[in-house]
Enzyme design. Structure first.
Site, PDB file in Angstrom:
ATOM      1  N   CYS A   2     -12.979 -14.289 -27.678  1.00 50.56           N
ATOM      2  CA  CYS A   2     -11.758 -14.058 -26.922  1.00 50.56           C
ATOM      3  C   CYS A   2     -11.367 -15.331 -26.185  1.00 50.56           C
ATOM      4  O   CYS A   2     -12.153 -16.253 -26.056  1.00 50.56           O
ATOM      5  CB  CYS A   2     -11.964 -12.926 -25.933  1.00 50.56           C
ATOM      6  N   ARG A  27      -8.054 -17.464 -30.834  1.00 49.01           N
ATOM      7  CA  ARG A  27      -9.383 -16.952 -30.516  1.00 49.01           C
ATOM      8  C   ARG A  27      -9.403 -15.426 -30.414  1.00 49.01           C
ATOM      9  O   ARG A  27     -10.483 -14.834 -30.309  1.00 49.01           O
ATOM     10  CB  ARG A  27      -9.880 -17.556 -29.198  1.00 49.01           C
ATOM     11  N   ASN A  99     -15.761 -12.671 -22.344  1.00 53.86           N
ATOM     12  CA  ASN A  99     -15.990 -12.926 -23.759  1.00 53.86           C
ATOM     13  C   ASN A  99     -17.487 -12.786 -24.000  1.00 53.86           C
ATOM     14  O   ASN A  99     -18.282 -13.379 -23.267  1.00 53.86           O
ATOM     15  CB  ASN A  99     -15.525 -14.345 -24.126  1.00 53.86           C
ATOM     16  N   GLU A 483     -16.009 -21.065 -51.361  1.00 56.53           N
ATOM     17  CA  GLU A 483     -15.045 -21.369 -50.308  1.00 56.53           C
ATOM     18  C   GLU A 483     -13.632 -20.980 -50.722  1.00 56.53           C
ATOM     19  O   GLU A 483     -12.861 -20.447 -49.914  1.00 56.53           O
ATOM     20  CB  GLU A 483     -15.111 -22.863 -49.958  1.00 56.53           C
ATOM     21  N   HIS A 506     -24.077 -12.354 -66.157  1.00 52.85           N
ATOM     22  CA  HIS A 506     -25.126 -11.469 -65.657  1.00 52.85           C
ATOM     23  C   HIS A 506     -24.533 -10.363 -64.782  1.00 52.85           C
ATOM     24  O   HIS A 506     -25.165  -9.924 -63.823  1.00 52.85           O
ATOM     25  CB  HIS A 506     -26.170 -12.267 -64.874  1.00 52.85           C
ATOM     26  N   LYS A 605     -11.053 -17.305 -34.547  1.00 58.60           N
ATOM     27  CA  LYS A 605     -11.429 -18.648 -34.951  1.00 58.60           C
ATOM     28  C   LYS A 605     -12.900 -18.948 -34.700  1.00 58.60           C
ATOM     29  O   LYS A 605     -13.615 -19.412 -35.577  1.00 58.60           O
ATOM     30  CB  LYS A 605     -10.555 -19.661 -34.210  1.00 58.60           C
TER      31      LYS A 605
END
Length: 610
Positions: A2, A27, A99, A483, A506, A605
Site C-alpha cells: 500500500c 502501490r 502497510n 517472462e 511432454h 508494484k
C-alpha cells in the site's frame, strides 16, 4: 504493497497528501483515504481509485496542516469503504494507516473485544489503532502509546499515526515494510512508503530500519528504537527528478518505460566497462574481491520477473564463471531448511529492494552462514542496506506495475557481474573484450527493436481475441518465454504459459490446435536447430506460430505465421533484445482489450507483504 503519505508543516495538508497518493497509486488502488487534524481527526475514505476520494474531499473540504493518507491493496478484508484506511479508534481521536500484515491480529482482536472494544472492519489494521487507544495512559505521548502497542504486535508493518490528543505530530514506524521520512524546509516534514510520495517537496530522505519509530513535527524529527533508545539515521539524497515519475507524453507508464530501455541500459553500464582489460568495474563489490574469490556456489533468490532474470543469470554465471548456481523462489526458500555450505553466496534480486519474501529469504540464508549480495534499483532500500555488497541498477523509477526496464537492467547487471566473476576465474581477456563490445552495442540494438512497435501493434490486433497463449524457448530463451507469458497475463488477463520448447511434447502439446497462438523464441544461437524442430511439431498440429528471430531465417518463412526480426548479438545478451517485442505485444494486447495497463487488477508494484 500500500501507499502511505504524511505531512506536517505550515501549508494545507490535503493537496499535498492527495498529490502524494497519486504518485503512489501504483502501490495500491483498491481504495484510498485521508485523515486530517483540525482540532478533531477528520477522516474521508472511499473504495476505488483516488479520483473517488477527491470527489468526496471536495464535498466537505477541511483546513488542516497535519495529516496522513493511504492507498490500499487489499490483504485482510474486501476493498470496500469500512476496510479502507485510515482506521480510527472507537472515539475517533486516533487515526492510523498501515502497510503490512499483523500476524497476531486475531488474538489481539479477541482480547480487545473482551475489554469492550467494537470493530467496524475486517482488517488487521484496525486492531493496531484500537490497541494504541487501549494502552494510552494518562501523561503518555502519542509515541509512547504507539511504541507500547507495537511491542505487542507480531508481523510486518509500516504505519503512520496521528491523534487529536497529541496534535501537530505524526508518529511513523516500520518493521518489514518500507517507510521513509522526507526532510523538508521551513518547518515541513513528510513521510512516505516510497520516495515518490515526497520528491515534489524534498530530495532529502531518511530510511527507517526495522524496529525504528520516528516522531515528526514542524521542529524536525527524532528516530528511536522500539525500546525507546534514540538513534541517528543517515540522510540520503534522491538523485532522480520529478519528471522521472511523470508520463512524459506517453499514454501509459508501461509504454514510456519500455521506450526508456536504451537509456536505462546505458545507465546500468555507464562507467562500468573496461575495454582494454575486457573486464567490469563494479564499485559496489570492488572492496569485496577476497570474499568473492571464496564463492563456490551462488543461490539466487527472487520473485516474479526478478526470478526470471535470475534464471538468465544462472545460465550466464555457470557458462562464463563456472560457478554452480541455483535459482530459488524466495517465498519457498524462506520456509525450507536450505543446505548452505561453506562458500555459498545468496544473491537477492529485487527492483524495489523491499520485496518481503526476498528479504526473508536473505535473512534465512544469512542465518545459515551465507554471504549476501543484492541487485536492486532503489537506492537506500532495505535489501541494499541489509546485504554485504551489491550492484545498483540506476534504471530510474519504474511506475508501471508490470516490470519492463527493470527486467532488462537486471539482465545487464547480471552480465556485468558474470564478466567480473569470469575474468577472475577462467574467462580470457579476448572473451572479456567480446562481451564488453557487445554490452556497449546493446542500447543501440534495443533502439532498433523499438522500431518494431507498429508491427507488433498490428500483430496484437490480429490476436486480441485469443484466450490462451503458449511461449516456447530453449537455453537463454526459456526464461524469456516465462517472462513473456507473465507480461501477457499481468496486463491483458489472457491465460499464457511459458515452457522450455523441448518440454512441449511432454504434455502441453495436447493444447495446440488452430486456435492456439504459440510464440517461439528462435534467435540464431547454439540451440537454434533444435528450436526449428520444435516449430515443426507445432506446425504439424496447426498451431498459429509467432517466431522471434535474429536474422532473416529463410528456412522458417513457410513454417511460421508471423516473424518478428530482432538484431543479432552474442547469445547470453540475446534475452535483452528478444524480450522487448514480448513486452510490446503484452502492452498492445492490453490496450486493445481495454485493460488498465498501469494498474492491472489484483496487482501492486512492490509486494511488501507475504
Amino acid at each position: 504493497m500500500c501507499g502511505i503519505v504524511g505531512y506536517v508543516g505550515a501549508k494545507q495538508a490535503t493537496p499535498i497528501l492527495v498529490d502524494g497518493l497519486k504518485r503512489l497509486e501504483y502501490r495500491g488502488y483498491d481504495s484510498a483515504g485521508v485523515a486530517l487534524l483540525n482540532g478533531d481527526v477528520h477522516v474521508v475514505k472511499r473504495p476505488g481509485k483516488i479520483r473517488e476520494l477527491e470527489k468526496a474531499i471536495a464535498e466537505s473540504p477541511k483546513v488542516a496542516t497535519c495529516g496522513i493518507a493511504h492507498t490500499r491493496w487489499a490483504t485482510h478484508g474486501a476493498p470496500n469503504q469500512p476496510n479502507a484506511h485510515p482506521h480510527t479508534s472507537s472515539n475517533g481521536d486516533i487515526a492510523l494507516v498501515h502497510n503490512g500484515i499483523i500476524e497476531n491480529a486475531d488474538v489481539l482482536r479477541i482480547q480487545l473485544e473482551r475489554e469492550g472494544f467494537k470493530f467496524l472492519s475486517e482488517t488487521d489494521t484496525e486492531v493496531v489503532v484500537q490497541l494504541i487507544d487501549y494502552l494510552w495512559r494518562d501523561g503518555d505521548t502519542l509515541e509512547d502509546a504507539v511504541a507500547a502497542a507495537l511491542r505487542q504486535v507480531d508481523g510486518a508493518y509500516g504505519i503512520a499515526v496521528i491523534s487529536s490528543r497529541d496534535p501537530d505530530k505524526i508518529v511513523v514506524a516500520r518493521h518489514g515494510s518500507p517507510l521513509l521520512i522526507g526532510v523538508g524546509q521551513n518547518g515541513e516534514m513528510l513521510a512516505g512508503s516510497d520516495a515518490a510520495a515526497v520528491i515534489a517537496h524534498t530530495r532529502e530522505v531518511v530510511y527507517l530500519d526495522d524496529g525504528d519509530y520516528a516522531v515528526l513535527t514542524r521542529d524536525g524529527y527524532q528516530t528511536y528504537r522500539l525500546e525507546g533508545i534514540e538513534v541517528d539515521r543517515a540522510v540520503h539524497q534522491v538523485t532522480w527528478d520529478l519528471d522521472a515519475i511523470e508520463k512524459g507524453g506517453y499514454e501509459h507508464f508501461m509504454l514510456k518505460e519500455i521506450f526508456e530501455q536504451p537509456d536505462s541500459l546505458r545507465d546500468v553500464i555507464r562507467g562500468r566497462l573496461l575495454e582494454e582489460e575486457g573486464d567490469a568495474r563494479l564499485g559496489g563489490i570492488r572492496d569485496h574481491s577476497r570474499e568473492l574469490e571464496g564463492v563456490e556456489r551462488i543461490v539466487i533468490t527472487a520473485c516474479g520477473t526478478s526470478w526470471h532474470a535470475g534464471l538468465v543469470g544462472e545460465y550466464m554465471l555457470e557458462e562464463f564463471a563456472r560457478i554452480p548456481v541455483s535459482v530459488e523462489y524466495a517465498s519457498e526458500f524462506r520456509y525450507r531448511s536450505p543446505v548452505i555450505e561453506k562458500g555459498t553466496m545468496a544473491l537477492a534480486i529485487s527492483q524495489s529492494g523491499e520485496t518481503a519474501d526476498t528479504l526473508a529469504a536473505l535473512k534465512e540464508a544469512r542465518r545459515n552462514g551465507a554471504q549476501t549480495m543484492g541487485i536492486v534499483n532503489a537506492v537506500g532500500s532495505t535489501i541494499s542496506r541489509d546485504t554485504d555488497f551489491g550492484i545498483y541498477l540506476h534504471a530510474g523509477p519504474e511506475i508501471g506495475v508490470a516490470s519492463t526496464k527493470a527486467f532488462t537492467s537486471q539482465l545487464v547487471a547480471l552480465a556485468l557481474f558474470t564478466l567480473y566473476m569470469g575474468r577472475r576465474r577462467n574467462l580470457s581477456v579476448l572473451q572479456g573484450r567480446e562481451i564488453v563490445a557487445a554490452l556497449q552495442e546493446l542500447p543501440l540494438l534495443v533502439e532498433e527493436v523499438l522500431k518494431l512497435n507498429d508491427e507488433v501493434r498490428d500483430l496484437a490486433e490480429q490476436f486480441k481475441d485469443a484466450r490462451n497463449f503458449l511461449y516456447l524457448g530453449r537455453g537463454y530463451q526459456f526464461p524469456v518465454a516465462l517472462e513473456g507469458a507473465l507480461k501477457l497475463k499481468e496486463v491483458s488477463y489472457i491465460h499464457a504459459e511459458g515452457y522450455p520448447a523441448a518440454e512441449m511434447k511432454h504434455g502441453p502439446i495436447a493444447l495446440i490446435d488452430d486456435d492456439m497462438p504459440v510464440v517461439v523464441l528462435a534467435p540464431r544461437d547454439p540451440v537454434y536447430t533444435k528450436v526449428v524442430s520444435n516449430i515443426e511439431e507445432v506446425k504439424a498440429r496447426s498451431g498459429r506460430i509467432i517466431a522471434v528471430v535474429s536474422d532473416d531465417a529463410p528456412e522458417l518463412r513457410d513454417k511460421v505465421d508471423h516473424m518478428i526480426k530482432v538484431p543479432q548479438t552474442i547469445p547470453f545478451l540475446l534475452p535483452v533484445v528478444t524480450t522487448i517485442p514480448l513486452q510490446l505485444l503484452a502492452y498492445h494486447m492490453a490496450v486493445i482489450r481495454g485493460c488498465d495497463v498501469d494498474q492491472p487488477r489484483n496487482l501492486a508494484k512492490s509486494v511488501t507483504v507475504e
